[in-house]
Design an enzyme around this catalytic site. Structure first.
Site, PDB file in Angstrom:
ATOM      1  N   TYR A  54       0.781  -1.055   0.017  1.00 32.42           N
ATOM      2  CA  TYR A  54      -0.238   0.170  -0.007  1.00 32.42           C
ATOM      3  C   TYR A  54       0.950   1.339   0.218  1.00 32.42           C
ATOM      4  CZ  TYR A  54      -3.203  -3.443   1.477  1.00 32.42           C
ATOM      5  OH  TYR A  54      -4.131  -4.778   1.478  1.00 32.42           O
ATOM      6  N   HIS A 119       0.919 -12.143   1.344  1.00 33.08           N
ATOM      7  CA  HIS A 119      -0.202 -11.379   0.745  1.00 33.08           C
ATOM      8  C   HIS A 119      -0.647 -12.071  -0.512  1.00 33.08           C
ATOM      9  CE1 HIS A 119      -1.557  -6.909  -0.021  1.00 33.08           C
ATOM     10  NE2 HIS A 119      -2.482  -7.591  -0.125  1.00 33.08           N
ATOM     11  N   PRO A 200     -15.252  -6.381   2.987  1.00 32.74           N
ATOM     12  CA  PRO A 200     -16.825  -6.658   3.466  1.00 32.74           C
ATOM     13  C   PRO A 200     -18.064  -5.846   3.037  1.00 32.74           C
ATOM     14  CG  PRO A 200     -15.593  -5.591   5.330  1.00 32.74           C
ATOM     15  CD  PRO A 200     -14.568  -5.559   4.073  1.00 32.74           C
TER      16      PRO A 200
END
Length: 322
Positions: A54, A119, A200
């Site tokens: 990121y 990851h 989510p």
């Protein structure tokens, strides 16, 4: 709120995905991001999820600046896979494991990482070699617990046989229920491994605020995803509206009811946000326990196979090991 288990690790029942504060999701505001991270801890959302990808690296550094003084109050989860120092290539080799953890420790300004994820699985390196090297980090006291992201059931079994895996992170939402049907959740339950749900809220779609692609910043990476083509956003709006209707009956927002649905599946959600107002909305979902009737209504609102478009690009899906 009472903590929940990810394997042997205890975490808050909802976490915070920090990615968008530094990368991929449009405009960034560091002051608001720092305020959001601190507000999360104040609200009991202490499971903070980041990754060296990121930025790269910038999100880990942001968390160090924002929460360095509150290290003892939080659980830090970070991830490695791509070798950004050598062309951003996938590298699950033991040598890269050792290099990557030192970078993350330095960028996070910590002595130990609570939960260290692979990851994405490197298909060219046996998972036993990668996890074996990660296990050495536990022995050395640099990492407390290990995790995998988007890993197939057999890969999870092999990894767990090498060293206990605390958590597997996968995309899970009403729009992306894959782990419930592809064997991932079954093997995690069998082995006592926790499921951590990223995206989510359907990458924001289930929040109800994205009704056209123009609702996203011009540089928001979601514009490249199949769900966010103008045609697919339009095609899926009736599903969002159905979830919103179920939420309204409960006096909740669609984002909150979506998060409560994830919790009802036995997963720990890590909704991503970069603003306090959305954080507070999401955190309130920890107070919602859905009834059997509400769960049935949500299943009927978003039937299996009803979502138009894939959750990721073909290249993105190819990086998964499912």
């Amino acid at each position: 709120m009472n903590d929940v288990s990810l394997g042997a690790l205890r975490v808050s029942p909802q976490g915070l995905g920090a990615m968008g504060m530094s990368a991929f999701y449009g405009t960034r505001d560091e002051a608001e991001a720092i305020a959001t991270l601190n507000r999360a801890v104040d609200l009991g959302v202490t499971h903070i999820d980041t990754a060296e990808a990121y930025g790269p690296y910038e999100n880990e550094k942001l968390i160090a600046r924002a929460l360095g003084a509150r290290r003892d109050e939080i659980t830090i989860a970070t991830k490695f896979a791509l070798d950004f120092e050598n062309g951003a290539v996938m590298d699950g080799s033991p040598a890269h494991v050792r290099r990557a953890v030192e970078r993350s420790l330095r960028h996070l300004a910590v002595d130990v990482i609570d939960l260290y994820y692979l990851h994405r699985v490197d298909p060219d390196v046996p998972i036993e070699e990668t996890v074996g090297a990660m296990a050495d980090l536990v022995t050395a006291g640099k990492v407390r617990h290990l995790g995998l992201s988007e890993a197939a059931p057999d890969t999870v079994r092999r990894a767990h046989a090498t060293h206990p895996i605390a958590a597997v992170q996968s995309e899970l939402s009403l729009f992306a229920p894959g782990p419930l049907h592809n064997g991932v959740k079954d093997v995690l339950d069998e082995l006592g491994i926790g499921l951590v749900a990223f995206s989510p809220i359907g990458r924001g779609l289930l929040g109800g605020g994205i009704r056209k692609v123009e609702d996203l910043d011009a540089d928001d990476a979601r514009r490249t995803l199949p769900w966010f083509t103008p045609e697919n956003i339009a095609a899926n709006q009736h599903l969002v509206d159905r979830v919103t209707a179920v939420a309204a009956e409960r006096g909740a927002t669609p984002a909150q009811i979506s998060l409560a649905w994830v919790a009802a599946q036995g997963a720990v959600a890590i909704p991503g946000t970069k603003r306090r107002r959305y954080l507070e909305e999401n955190a309130a979902a920890m107070q919602i326990t859905l009834t059997a009737a509400e769960l049935k209504a949500l299943d009927e609102a978003v039937p299996a196979g009803s979502v138009t478009g894939a959750r990721d690009t073909p290249a993105g899906l190819a990086r998964n090991h499912l």
